[in-house]
Design an enzyme around this catalytic site. Structure first.
Site, mmCIF file in Angstrom:
data_model
loop_
_atom_site.group_PDB
_atom_site.id
_atom_site.type_symbol
_atom_site.label_atom_id
_atom_site.label_comp_id
_atom_site.label_asym_id
_atom_site.label_seq_id
_atom_site.Cartn_x
_atom_site.Cartn_y
_atom_site.Cartn_z
ATOM 1 N N ASP A 108 5.880 -8.077 -1.434
ATOM 2 C CA ASP A 108 7.147 -7.468 -1.032
ATOM 3 C C ASP A 108 8.231 -8.015 -1.974
ATOM 4 O OD1 ASP A 108 9.342 -6.402 0.438
ATOM 5 O OD2 ASP A 108 8.276 -6.632 2.329
ATOM 6 N N GLU B 225 16.675 -8.920 4.207
ATOM 7 C CA GLU B 225 16.002 -8.437 2.994
ATOM 8 C C GLU B 225 16.935 -8.621 1.811
ATOM 9 O OE1 GLU B 225 13.772 -7.293 1.121
ATOM 10 O OE2 GLU B 225 12.062 -6.536 2.275
ATOM 11 N N ASP C 159 7.382 8.578 4.433
ATOM 12 C CA ASP C 159 8.117 8.149 5.624
ATOM 13 C C ASP C 159 7.320 7.061 6.332
ATOM 14 O OD1 ASP C 159 9.580 7.814 7.924
ATOM 15 O OD2 ASP C 159 9.436 9.897 8.596
ATOM 16 N N ASN D 199 14.560 1.395 -1.686
ATOM 17 C CA ASN D 199 14.212 0.059 -1.206
ATOM 18 C C ASN D 199 14.807 -1.030 -2.085
ATOM 19 O OD1 ASN D 199 12.932 -1.851 0.389
ATOM 20 N ND2 ASN D 199 10.986 -1.683 -0.681
ATOM 21 N N ASN E 238 8.293 -2.226 -4.921
ATOM 22 C CA ASN E 238 9.097 -3.070 -4.042
ATOM 23 C C ASN E 238 9.887 -4.053 -4.890
ATOM 24 O OD1 ASN E 238 10.048 -4.367 -1.643
ATOM 25 N ND2 ASN E 238 8.181 -3.743 -0.595
#
Length: 299
Positions: A211, A16, A117, A99, A149
């Site tokens: 994403d 990521e 969560d 994130n 994101n």
């Protein structure tokens, strides 16, 4: 137009937060709990560990690298001399794992979180976007986002665009001189999201789930579609102008334009995003693809 995908690295757990910096790629691996560099010919080198799971990253004006530490909801800083230490505690403003993030040219960090969560199966909830200033001040700058994101900042520094993974689109803000976010608007809508708090129902709706993402010089965004097993290029407004499927068995979860001419798209791919399966397997890969329009903006 057919695009050729090339495998750059194999054997990761879940890549990521890809970035291009100083002539090489930087990536996080969630479940190896480490940050790596990768050369353009595929040599992966361990840089440092983030025990509570690294994700998004960016560089401050002094050359320090700031990396998300997801599970404890912190940011860590790697100084130019290699020392790694605490940078910010976001636990008071993050409703789930921290994130992705982006750093502006003044060293202000804009960082999102899940809002709930995800791996524990909790109902979906809205998330806030936070700003961490160079002096350590933490401010909530936007509320009620749908799983914020990947984020980008336009080349002139005036606009922040944030992917909403469960919102099937992108939201934009004008960045004021003091770092506040105003004039919230839809940058791209790719469908009407279902009215549900069940994340798997939302992600199973057939809509794109943007994403990690990256901005190009025509003002379009390449994004990894977390449920669509592809990377796609979306225009302002929401029209998908190009879509490239992943090889069989792989999904795409982040991407970044880089390379010496900014026309290489690095893609973080894996069979799925579930912690219980990714943490025990070494099936994640980094793929590359050449595109026509180069990178622009941040990161």
């Amino acid at each position: 137009m057919a695009r050729e995908l090339t495998t750059l690295v194999t054997g990761g757990k879940f890549y990521e937060g890809p970035r291009w910096h100083d002539g090489q790629w930087w990536v996080s691996d969630f479940y190896r709990r480490s940050v790596f560099t990768v050369t353009t010919d595929g040599v992966e080198t361990h840089q440092f560990d983030v025990d509570e799971q690294p994700s998004g990253m960016g560089w401050l004006p002094d050359g320090s690298l700031v990396v998300v530490s997801m599970k404890d909801r912190h940011l860590v800083r790697r100084a130019p001399d290699g020392t790694v230490g605490h940078y910010a505690d976001l636990s008071s403003v993050a409703g789930g794992h921290v994130n992705d993030m982006v750093v502006d040219d003044r060293g202000r960090v804009y960082v999102g979180n899940f809002g709930f969560d995800l791996m524990g199966g909790a109902p979906m909830g809205p998330a806030d976007l936070a700003r961490v200033d160079p002096d350590g001040t933490i401010t909530v700058v936007a509320e009620g986002l749908h799983f914020p994101n990947g984020s980008v900042i336009t080349p002139d520094g005036s606009t922040l665009i944030v992917a909403e993974t469960t919102g099937a689109g992108f939201v934009a803000f004008t960045i004021t001189d003091d770092g506040s976010l105003v004039d919230r608007r839809v940058w791209a809508s790719m469908g009407d999201v279902p009215d549900t708090t069940d994340v798997m129902e939302a992600l199973g709706s057939g809509l794109p789930a943007p994403d990690g993402c990256t901005l190009d010089a025509e003002g379009h965004i390449w994004f990894a579609d977390a449920v669509g097993a592809r990377v796609a290029r979306v225009a302002p407004g929401g029209e998908i102008v190009e879509s490239v499927p992943m090889p069989d068995g792989l999904g795409a979860f982040a991407c970044q334009l880089g390379g010496e001419d900014g026309r290489t798209l690095l893609i973080c791919a894996a069979p799925d995003f579930f912690e219980h399966s990714r943490s025990v397997a070494d099936e994640a890969v980094l793929l590359t693809m050449q595109v026509d329009v180069p990178h622009a903006g941040r990161p």
